[in-house]
Scaffold this motif. Structure first.
Motif, short mmCIF file in Angstrom:
data_model
loop_
_atom_site.label_atom_id
_atom_site.label_comp_id
_atom_site.label_asym_id
_atom_site.label_seq_id
_atom_site.Cartn_x
_atom_site.Cartn_y
_atom_site.Cartn_z
N ARG A 130 0.79 -1.31 0.02
CA ARG A 130 -0.10 -0.10 -0.01
C ARG A 130 0.92 1.26 0.09
NH1 ARG A 130 -5.19 0.89 -0.11
NH2 ARG A 130 -6.16 2.64 1.35
N ILE A 131 0.58 2.01 -0.97
CA ILE A 131 1.49 3.46 -1.04
C ILE A 131 0.34 4.58 -1.26
CG2 ILE A 131 3.23 4.57 -2.47
CD1 ILE A 131 4.24 2.10 -1.36
N ALA A 132 0.40 5.51 -0.56
CA ALA A 132 -0.38 6.80 -0.67
C ALA A 132 -1.66 6.15 -0.60
CB ALA A 132 0.18 7.55 -1.97
N GLY A 133 -2.38 5.34 0.09
CA GLY A 133 -3.47 4.72 -0.06
C GLY A 133 -4.11 3.93 -1.23
N TYR A 134 -3.25 3.57 -1.94
CA TYR A 134 -3.21 2.82 -3.06
C TYR A 134 -2.94 1.44 -3.00
CZ TYR A 134 -5.15 6.95 -5.58
OH TYR A 134 -5.66 8.09 -5.85
N ASP A 135 -3.37 0.39 -3.37
CA ASP A 135 -2.95 -1.05 -3.30
C ASP A 135 -2.16 -1.16 -4.70
OD1 ASP A 135 -4.03 -2.19 -1.10
OD2 ASP A 135 -5.62 -2.79 -2.01
N CYS A 136 -0.59 -1.46 -4.31
CA CYS A 136 0.23 -1.15 -5.68
C CYS A 136 1.02 -2.70 -5.83
CB CYS A 136 1.37 -0.19 -5.31
SG CYS A 136 0.87 1.49 -5.22
N GLN A 137 1.14 -2.82 -7.16
CA GLN A 137 1.99 -4.20 -7.56
C GLN A 137 3.55 -3.66 -7.63
OE1 GLN A 137 1.32 -7.76 -8.13
NE2 GLN A 137 3.53 -7.43 -8.10
N SER A 138 4.25 -4.44 -6.77
CA SER A 138 5.94 -4.10 -6.78
C SER A 138 6.54 -4.87 -8.09
CB SER A 138 6.42 -4.53 -5.51
OG SER A 138 6.19 -5.46 -5.10
N ILE A 139 7.32 -4.40 -8.54
CA ILE A 139 8.13 -4.94 -9.81
C ILE A 139 9.49 -4.80 -9.34
CG2 ILE A 139 8.52 -4.98 -12.24
CD1 ILE A 139 5.69 -5.69 -11.76
N VAL A 140 10.20 -5.85 -9.44
CA VAL A 140 11.78 -5.64 -9.29
C VAL A 140 12.48 -6.11 -10.55
CG1 VAL A 140 13.75 -6.73 -7.93
CG2 VAL A 140 11.62 -6.75 -6.83
N LEU A 141 13.38 -5.03 -10.90
CA LEU A 141 14.29 -5.12 -11.91
C LEU A 141 15.89 -5.24 -11.44
CD1 LEU A 141 11.95 -2.46 -12.87
CD2 LEU A 141 12.91 -3.08 -14.80
N GLU A 142 16.45 -6.45 -11.45
CA GLU A 142 17.41 -6.84 -11.10
C GLU A 142 18.77 -6.70 -12.23
OE1 GLU A 142 19.93 -10.35 -8.37
OE2 GLU A 142 17.97 -10.08 -8.46
N PRO A 143 19.67 -5.86 -12.19
CA PRO A 143 20.65 -5.84 -13.21
C PRO A 143 21.45 -7.06 -13.36
CG PRO A 143 21.43 -4.64 -11.39
CD PRO A 143 20.09 -5.06 -11.05
N LYS A 144 21.75 -7.66 -14.69
CA LYS A 144 22.44 -8.79 -14.84
C LYS A 144 23.93 -8.62 -15.04
CE LYS A 144 18.76 -10.86 -17.70
NZ LYS A 144 18.39 -11.59 -18.93
N ASP A 145 24.46 -7.31 -14.61
CA ASP A 145 25.96 -7.00 -14.66
C ASP A 145 25.98 -5.81 -13.83
OD1 ASP A 145 25.22 -4.65 -16.22
OD2 ASP A 145 25.50 -5.52 -17.90
N LYS A 146 27.24 -5.38 -13.50
CA LYS A 146 27.70 -4.30 -12.45
C LYS A 146 27.52 -2.95 -13.44
CE LYS A 146 29.95 -7.28 -9.33
NZ LYS A 146 31.34 -7.55 -8.55
N MET A 147 27.28 -2.90 -14.70
CA MET A 147 27.17 -1.76 -15.06
C MET A 147 26.08 -0.73 -14.92
SD MET A 147 30.10 -1.70 -16.99
CE MET A 147 30.78 -2.24 -15.45
N ARG A 148 25.02 -1.23 -14.50
CA ARG A 148 23.83 -0.56 -14.21
C ARG A 148 23.34 -0.72 -12.52
NH1 ARG A 148 22.48 -1.71 -19.22
NH2 ARG A 148 24.24 -3.13 -19.22
N TYR A 149 22.56 0.16 -12.13
CA TYR A 149 21.73 -0.06 -11.00
C TYR A 149 20.47 -1.11 -10.83
CZ TYR A 149 24.50 4.10 -9.03
OH TYR A 149 25.36 4.91 -8.45
#
Length: 318
Positions: A130-149
């Motif tokens: 729950r964010i700011a009163g809304y039910d939210c779906q969380s999405i995770v983006l994990e980098p496949k290398d160390k070149m990005r966050y």
């Protein structure tokens, strides 16, 4: 063995479906931030610094119109109409005029072209939060290398509107966060809310126009060849900056992270920054001198990536 093979195939198919389901949220988030009108307040955090901002965004057939203002510290406003951006700085009585680049800002973080995201990030669905009163779906983006966050996004389950985002370094530490504390999505918004409250006063202020125009820096002898998988050039221009009208500006992006390269004649600099690396939250900055120019790379990417791009800049007299 046959049963084992069938089980492995089933698990593989299930994994591919799960990733595809998670990926389907990304275009939905992009569409929501482009097509929906909204007003709200969000907090930006980077390191020990925090800032509260109010945003008014109106989507229409002729493009988006937006006003963003700080609610703490020195007053500052950014008003966007189509691809024109005006920054009102009452402290210095200055209006800065620029063109919108392909670099996205919260909550419109995701570009229209998302086809390469899965090539460089593992995309998975997280929990409903729950964010700011809304039910939210969380999405995770994990980098496949160390070149990005890494990134974690929270989108309203009904509209797809992005309500929170976090950026992680390779130690899984949060280096940047945006989060709405209050938001109203949709409905009719008075267009008067889009006007700067400094509009009348600013007629007597100093105006700085970036004069950004598309160009080819290669014609002036410059080349940039970063060996970073997934980072592509999205814009190349010349602009006015710091009193110089001959500043080259090139933007690279992997679809999430954006890195800017600035090439400025040192003759126009009254003072030069120390060469090397510095950091501001999730932003890494690297400067070096080359051919009587100052090369500065600013990016939402790890220090290694920013430095690699800076070191790839070369000059050959045309």
């Amino acid at each position: 063995m046959r049963i084992l093979a069938v089980l492995l195939l089933a698990l593989s198919a299930q994994s591919a479906w799960a990733e595809g389901d998670a990926l389907s949220w990304l275009p939905r988030i992009h569409a929501a931030t482009q097509r929906l009108s909204y007003t709200g307040t969000f907090v930006y955090r980077a390191g020990d610094q925090a800032e509260t901002l109010r945003i008014v965004h109106v989507a229409g057939p002729h493009g988006a119109h937006e006003r963003l203002e700080t609610l703490e510290g020195q007053p500052r406003e950014i008003v966007r109409s189509g691809d024109e951006v005006k920054c009102y700085l009452p402290g210095s009585m200055t209006v800065k005029v620029d063109k919108q680049t392909d670099h996205m800002v919260f909550p419109a973080l995701l570009p229209a072209n998302l086809q390469d995201i899965s090539e460089h990030y593992e995309v998975t669905k997280g929990a409903i939060e729950r964010i700011a009163g809304y039910d939210c779906q969380s999405i995770v983006l994990e980098p496949k290398d160390k070149m990005r966050y890494g990134h974690k996004l929270w989108a309203d389950a009904n509209t797809g509107m992005l309500l929170k985002s976090q950026t992680f370094n390779d130690r899984n530490e949060v280096v940047e966060q945006f989060a709405f504390t209050q938001i109203a999505i949709g409905g009719k918004i008075d267009h008067g809310q889009l006007k700067s409250r400094f509009l009348a006063k600013s007629r007597a202020w100093h105006v700085e126009n970036s004069g950004a125009v598309a160009t080819s820096l290669a014609a002036s002898g410059w080349s940039i060849k970063p060996e970073l998988p997934g980072f592509r050039k999205v814009t190349e221009m010349k602009r006015t900056q710091g009193g110089s009208s001959e500043v080259g500006h090139v933007v690279y992006s992997d679809g999430l992270a954006a890195v800017s390269v600035f090439i400025e004649p040192m003759a126009n600099k009254t003072s030069l920054p120390q060469p090397g690396l510095s950091r501001q939250g999730a932003i890494n900055i690297y400067s070096r001198q080359l051919a009587e120019h100052l090369v500065t790379v600013v990016g939402e990417a790890p220090a290694e990536s920013v430095k690699k791009i800076a070191d790839s800049v070369e000059y050959r007299k045309p």
